[in-house]
Every structure is written in structure tokens, then in C-alpha cells.
Design an enzyme around this catalytic site. Sequence first.
Site, PDB file in Angstrom:
ATOM      1  N   LEU A 177      -2.411  -4.561 -13.314  1.00 42.17           N
ATOM      2  CA  LEU A 177      -1.789  -3.579 -14.213  1.00 42.17           C
ATOM      3  C   LEU A 177      -1.337  -2.346 -13.447  1.00 42.17           C
ATOM      4  O   LEU A 177      -1.471  -1.219 -13.936  1.00 42.17           O
ATOM      5  CB  LEU A 177      -2.818  -3.174 -15.287  1.00 42.17           C
ATOM      6  CG  LEU A 177      -3.297  -4.292 -16.229  1.00 42.17           C
ATOM      7  CD1 LEU A 177      -4.624  -3.918 -16.879  1.00 42.17           C
ATOM      8  CD2 LEU A 177      -2.251  -4.560 -17.300  1.00 42.17           C
ATOM      9  N   GLY A 178      -0.843  -2.532 -12.230  1.00 43.92           N
ATOM     10  CA  GLY A 178      -0.356  -1.397 -11.439  1.00 43.92           C
ATOM     11  C   GLY A 178      -1.426  -0.320 -11.300  1.00 43.92           C
ATOM     12  O   GLY A 178      -2.581  -0.631 -10.977  1.00 43.92           O
ATOM     13  N   GLY A 181      -5.067  -0.829 -12.687  1.00 45.21           N
ATOM     14  CA  GLY A 181      -6.059  -1.745 -12.122  1.00 45.21           C
ATOM     15  C   GLY A 181      -5.796  -3.184 -12.514  1.00 45.21           C
ATOM     16  O   GLY A 181      -4.675  -3.669 -12.401  1.00 45.21           O
ATOM     17  N   ASP A 204       5.149   4.535  -2.831  1.00 37.08           N
ATOM     18  CA  ASP A 204       5.953   3.301  -2.866  1.00 37.08           C
ATOM     19  C   ASP A 204       5.014   2.144  -3.224  1.00 37.08           C
ATOM     20  O   ASP A 204       4.173   1.750  -2.417  1.00 37.08           O
ATOM     21  CB  ASP A 204       6.594   3.087  -1.480  1.00 37.08           C
ATOM     22  CG  ASP A 204       7.513   1.868  -1.437  1.00 37.08           C
ATOM     23  OD1 ASP A 204       7.542   1.105  -2.425  1.00 37.08           O
ATOM     24  OD2 ASP A 204       8.194   1.681  -0.414  1.00 37.08           O
ATOM     25  N   ASP A 210       1.113  -8.058  -3.282  1.00 33.49           N
ATOM     26  CA  ASP A 210       0.798  -8.873  -2.097  1.00 33.49           C
ATOM     27  C   ASP A 210      -0.386  -8.294  -1.327  1.00 33.49           C
ATOM     28  O   ASP A 210      -1.216  -9.051  -0.792  1.00 33.49           O
ATOM     29  CB  ASP A 210       2.018  -8.967  -1.172  1.00 33.49           C
ATOM     30  CG  ASP A 210       3.088  -9.907  -1.741  1.00 33.49           C
ATOM     31  OD1 ASP A 210       2.797 -10.620  -2.718  1.00 33.49           O
ATOM     32  OD2 ASP A 210       4.211  -9.910  -1.210  1.00 33.49           O
ATOM     33  N   GLY A 247       7.194   1.397   2.318  1.00 31.01           N
ATOM     34  CA  GLY A 247       7.482   0.057   2.820  1.00 31.01           C
ATOM     35  C   GLY A 247       6.673  -1.012   2.101  1.00 31.01           C
ATOM     36  O   GLY A 247       5.793  -0.712   1.292  1.00 31.01           O
TER      37      GLY A 247
HETATM   38  N1  LIG Z   1       0.072   3.495  -8.344  1.00 28.88           N
HETATM   39  C1  LIG Z   1      -1.024   2.804  -8.007  1.00 28.88           C
HETATM   40  N2  LIG Z   1      -2.196   3.439  -7.754  1.00 28.88           N
HETATM   41  C2  LIG Z   1      -3.315   2.774  -7.392  1.00 28.88           C
HETATM   42  N3  LIG Z   1      -3.363   1.421  -7.277  1.00 28.88           N
HETATM   43  C3  LIG Z   1      -2.246   0.717  -7.520  1.00 28.88           C
HETATM   44  C4  LIG Z   1      -1.015   1.365  -7.893  1.00 28.88           C
HETATM   45  N4  LIG Z   1      -0.076   0.417  -8.068  1.00 28.88           N
HETATM   46  C5  LIG Z   1      -0.691  -0.760  -7.813  1.00 28.88           C
HETATM   47  N5  LIG Z   1      -1.982  -0.587  -7.488  1.00 28.88           N
HETATM   48  C6  LIG Z   1      -2.994  -1.623  -7.156  1.00 28.88           C
HETATM   49  O1  LIG Z   1      -2.324  -2.797  -6.769  1.00 28.88           O
HETATM   50  C7  LIG Z   1      -2.628  -3.880  -7.657  1.00 28.88           C
HETATM   51  C8  LIG Z   1      -1.386  -4.719  -7.839  1.00 28.88           C
HETATM   52  O2  LIG Z   1      -0.364  -3.893  -8.354  1.00 28.88           O
HETATM   53  P1  LIG Z   1       0.710  -4.392  -9.426  1.00 28.88           P
HETATM   54  O3  LIG Z   1       0.058  -4.761 -10.691  1.00 28.88           O
HETATM   55  O4  LIG Z   1       1.767  -3.319  -9.479  1.00 28.88           O
HETATM   56  O5  LIG Z   1       1.255  -5.703  -8.715  1.00 28.88           O
HETATM   57  P2  LIG Z   1       2.742  -6.274  -8.638  1.00 28.88           P
HETATM   58  O6  LIG Z   1       3.505  -5.870  -9.853  1.00 28.88           O
HETATM   59  O7  LIG Z   1       2.599  -7.709  -8.331  1.00 28.88           O
HETATM   60  O8  LIG Z   1       3.261  -5.483  -7.369  1.00 28.88           O
HETATM   61  P3  LIG Z   1       4.662  -5.588  -6.593  1.00 28.88           P
HETATM   62  O9  LIG Z   1       5.239  -4.201  -6.747  1.00 28.88           O
HETATM   63  O10 LIG Z   1       4.242  -5.903  -5.221  1.00 28.88           O
HETATM   64  O11 LIG Z   1       5.480  -6.657  -7.258  1.00 28.88           O
HETATM   65  C9  LIG Z   1      -3.135  -3.212  -8.943  1.00 28.88           C
HETATM   66  O12 LIG Z   1      -4.034  -4.071  -9.626  1.00 28.88           O
HETATM   67  C10 LIG Z   1      -3.815  -1.973  -8.403  1.00 28.88           C
HETATM   68  O13 LIG Z   1      -5.133  -2.281  -7.998  1.00 28.88           O
END
Ligand SMILES: Nc1ncnc2c1ncn2[C@@H]1O[C@H](COP(=O)(O)OP(=O)(O)OP(=O)(O)O)[C@@H](O)[C@H]1O
Length: 264
Positions: A177-178, A181, A204, A210, A247
Site C-alpha cells: 500500500l505504498g 505499508g 522517488d 521491487d 532512481g
Molecule cells: N512513500 C513511502 N514511504 C515509505 N515506504 C514506502 C513508500 N512507498 C513505498 N514504500 C514501501 O514499499 C513497499 C512497496 O511499495 P508500493 O506499494 O508502492 O509498491 P509498487 O506499487 O509495486 O511500487 P513501484 O512504484 O515499484 O511499482 C510498501 O509496502 C512500503 O513498505
Amino acid sequence: MASRLGTSTAMIGKVGDDDFGHQSKENFKQNNVNAEYVGITKDAATSVAQITVVKDGQNSIVYIPGANDCLTVEDIRSAENDLIKKVKLMILTYESISEVILEALKIAKQHGVRTLVNAAPVNPGVSEEIYPLCDVLCVNEVEAEVETGLCVESIEQAKSATQMLLKRGCFSVILTLGPRGAVFASEEQPQAIYIPAKQVTAVDTTGAGDAFLGALAYFMTQHSSLTMKECIERSCEVAAISVQNLGTQKSFPWRKDIPAELFS
Ligand SMILES: Nc1ncnc2c1ncn2[C@@H]1O[C@H](COP(=O)(O)OP(=O)(O)OP(=O)(O)O)[C@@H](O)[C@H]1O
């Protein structure tokens, strides 16, 4: 990310016979990733992604599959004896075509290799047959909405989405969930739990998913005494470090840049 933490890592894939392809292979080498099973095809250009990052660090990605679509079932079978059957865990993404993902999962399961499937990028062509072959299915909010048809905005909605994916046969599901968590549920622990992310200032977020997955593979294989909840907590911490740097792969921390207590 898995390799930067110290895991012995290999990649199976396909790149084009162009600058991006050759740079990719060189990049694997510099990150200690065995790229023996990354083939070079003359039939397509290397897959690329155009990434836009906005002020709060969130991103939008246009992905062009290219050579990834040229990875074949035969390529996977050729890696069975010397690679797949010797590893502890295989990560798969939706960057390959459905029949290739399915074959890789079947071979991994035949050899008792744990499977960690990242349903990214969104790929509606992937067969539902994959679910029972996933030890861990990992999706973000958008991917969860596409996979389940549910709206995934709140943490409660995320928990409902994990329940639906468990019912399709996955052994466990992580919904990231970005900055909030992740949510986790498994056959053993069907009641979904919420795991908060570390609060940081993101510059970024590209590659956070990943970074999270590579770290998860590391903790699941190299720290087998940890529970999945603990593995996810630590992987969130590694991903939080990556979002504070610019990056994608460039932002992934090396082991030396990570607090030692994460490895205890
Ligand atoms: N702004 C943030 N602050 C702290 N932790 C973050 C943040 N963004 C992402 N994370 C961490 O990274 C994990 C994966 O992020 P996210 O859910 O955005 O994955 P994604 O959408 O697959 O990412 P991507 O941008 O690589 O496609 C989250 O569960 C969280 O633990």
C-alpha cells in the site's frame, strides 16, 4: 535488491540485441546477478519503461514489453536442471507471457522451490491457473483491483482483496500500500493483518515494489527463523530506504547501507 543484500541470485529472461540489452546484462554482472540464462534475441528490442516522477515522489510508468514477450517455455525448461531445481525461492513477474509463467511455476513446485509471484505489471492475459501455484502472491493496490475487481482504497478493502485471492488458491497474499505499508494473509493465518510502513520523506518511489520483493526473498531464504510478518516488516524498512533515493535500481541500498539490526 536480493543480491545487494547478499543472496546468491540468478535471472532468467530475454533482452534485445541492442544497447539497452547489453547494458542490462552488464548491470546484472555489476550487481553479482548470474545472467547466464538471460538470452539475447534479434526478434525484438529490449523491454523498456518510461517513468515519470511527480513532486511527492509518486510515479507513473509506461511499460513496453519488447523482448520479454520472446521468453519461451523452452527457455524455462533449459534452466530446470542447472538452475531452477537448485534454488530455494523463485520470483516471477507478469512481464512474461502466461504460458511461460505457468511453466516456470510448475517446474518450481515440482522441485519444492518456493514461489513468490509479483502480479506486476498489470497483465489481464495471465491465467487463473497460477493462483494455486503461488506460495506468496504480491500485488499493489492497482494490481489488486485488476485481479479481484474490488475497489482497494482503504486498509479494510485491501484486507478483503487478500481474502478473495486466498480463496482462489494462493497460499499467502501480500498487498502493498505504498507509504501505508502492506496487508498480509495466508492459509495458516487467514485473518489479514496490517503492517505499517516506516514514515519517511519519499523523493522517488519508483522501484519500491521491487526493493520490497528482493528484500522479502532475502529474508525468506536467508533468515528462515523469521515469521512472514517479520520478513514483511523488515522488507518494508528496506523499501523505505529506497524511496528516499532517486532512481529505480540505483536507489536500492547495499547491505552496508542498512541498519545492522535488520540482519539480526
Ligand atoms: N512513500 C513511502 N514511504 C515509505 N515506504 C514506502 C513508500 N512507498 C513505498 N514504500 C514501501 O514499499 C513497499 C512497496 O511499495 P508500493 O506499494 O508502492 O509498491 P509498487 O506499487 O509495486 O511500487 P513501484 O512504484 O515499484 O511499482 C510498501 O509496502 C512500503 O513498505
